[in-house]
Design an enzyme around this catalytic site. Sequence first.
Site, PDB file in Angstrom:
ATOM      1  N   ASP A  37      12.797 -26.646  29.131  1.00 34.61           N
ATOM      2  CA  ASP A  37      13.541 -26.181  30.334  1.00 34.61           C
ATOM      3  C   ASP A  37      14.661 -25.104  29.725  1.00 34.61           C
ATOM      4  OD1 ASP A  37      13.863 -27.593  33.271  1.00 34.61           O
ATOM      5  OD2 ASP A  37      15.356 -25.982  32.855  1.00 34.61           O
ATOM      6  N   ASP A  58      12.942 -20.263  27.646  1.00 36.19           N
ATOM      7  CA  ASP A  58      13.194 -19.201  28.702  1.00 36.19           C
ATOM      8  C   ASP A  58      11.480 -18.766  28.890  1.00 36.19           C
ATOM      9  OD1 ASP A  58      12.940 -17.183  30.703  1.00 36.19           O
ATOM     10  OD2 ASP A  58      14.625 -16.216  29.748  1.00 36.19           O
ATOM     11  N   VAL A  59      10.887 -19.318  29.807  1.00 36.72           N
ATOM     12  CA  VAL A  59       9.537 -19.090  29.896  1.00 36.72           C
ATOM     13  C   VAL A  59       9.155 -17.614  30.117  1.00 36.72           C
ATOM     14  CG1 VAL A  59       8.667 -21.528  30.478  1.00 36.72           C
ATOM     15  CG2 VAL A  59       9.280 -19.766  32.470  1.00 36.72           C
ATOM     16  N   ASN A  85       4.978 -24.809  35.203  1.00 38.29           N
ATOM     17  CA  ASN A  85       5.702 -24.851  36.271  1.00 38.29           C
ATOM     18  C   ASN A  85       7.159 -24.259  36.820  1.00 38.29           C
ATOM     19  OD1 ASN A  85       6.284 -27.109  38.851  1.00 38.29           O
ATOM     20  ND2 ASN A  85       7.939 -27.422  37.356  1.00 38.29           N
ATOM     21  N   TYR A 153       8.649 -13.657  46.051  1.00 36.67           N
ATOM     22  CA  TYR A 153       8.267 -15.041  45.706  1.00 36.67           C
ATOM     23  C   TYR A 153       6.703 -15.117  46.307  1.00 36.67           C
ATOM     24  CZ  TYR A 153       8.020 -20.343  45.388  1.00 36.67           C
ATOM     25  OH  TYR A 153       7.865 -21.496  45.246  1.00 36.67           O
ATOM     26  N   LYS A 157       3.679 -15.825  43.519  1.00 33.62           N
ATOM     27  CA  LYS A 157       2.714 -17.104  43.678  1.00 33.62           C
ATOM     28  C   LYS A 157       1.236 -16.603  44.106  1.00 33.62           C
ATOM     29  CE  LYS A 157       5.785 -20.009  42.676  1.00 33.62           C
ATOM     30  NZ  LYS A 157       5.790 -20.820  41.566  1.00 33.62           N
ATOM     31  N   THR A 188      13.446 -30.700  46.602  1.00 33.49           N
ATOM     32  CA  THR A 188      13.867 -30.663  45.276  1.00 33.49           C
ATOM     33  C   THR A 188      15.281 -29.607  45.325  1.00 33.49           C
ATOM     34  OG1 THR A 188      12.701 -28.641  44.816  1.00 33.49           O
ATOM     35  CG2 THR A 188      11.412 -30.490  44.458  1.00 33.49           C
TER      36      THR A 188
END
Length: 249
Positions: A37, A58-59, A85, A153, A157, A188
């Site tokens: 994370d 940092d992905v 994810n 977004y 996706k 969440t």
Amino acid sequence: MQRLQDRVAVITGAGSGIGLATARRFAQEGAKIVAVDLDEVAGAKAAGELGGLFVKADVANEDDVVRMYQTAFDTFGSIDIAFNNAGISPPDDDSILDTGIDAWRRVQEVNLTSVYLCCKHVLPYMRRQGKGSIINTASFVAVMGSATSQISYTASKGGVLAMSRELGVQFAREGIRVNALCPGPVDTPLLQELFAKDPERAQRRLVHVPIGRFARAEEIAAAVAFLASDDASFITASEFLVDGGISGA
Ligand code: NAD
């Protein structure tokens, strides 16, 4: 013997929401957890709770992604499951008419480029092992669009879904399964933050869910654990919908 006994699982966005619930579920099923994370406090807390390893990364940054898999492999000697994810939701109203190029690019970087980087850099480990399960978090909006104006977004996706399908097909003969997880709305912090700014948006979204409520993160985690396990040995290149019926309505 548990379903994920001694499998090494690298989970991005493990500090919160779906990633945290999945890290917990994987650990319950016997996996060794590498919690990744950007949020150092949340990620370290998750890893500490589960007796796992925390890697701050940092992905969207290639060096970070290379380092996180190298650290996982050096520590545990294999990488069996990659749950890609981590993701963000656009900050403001994300109609195509209002979205600026910088906001668009940031969402693509964190949601889509990150998945490209994670797949690119985990596949060599899995190829050497001759097995592996990759689960990329897309969203129900990737298959049906969104009624609540989320253009950057939705596009990100959609890219995750298409990439997962292609990789699933390409690597199927090498024992590596790649699936796109497509959750419906899940209760969440990501969703709570969005709805706190615009409570009506929650209501607009809720009316589209046939089951009549948002998912609990644990319900998504159960599906991810299934996809990660040998119970899903014939499932690859799929869009795995866990959406309370939204896409069927
Ligand atoms: P969340 O905000 O609760 O958790 C996301 C985690 O990712 C956080 O811990 C955050 O620190 C981390 N993160 C964000 N950017 C990062 C980066 N650049 N590098 C590393 N870590 C980073 O969100 P969530 O609801 O659990 O969402 C997880 C995934 O599920 C996302 O990809 C999201 O788009 C997707 N999703 C969520 C929903 C929903 O309704 N909550 C629905 C469909 C899909």
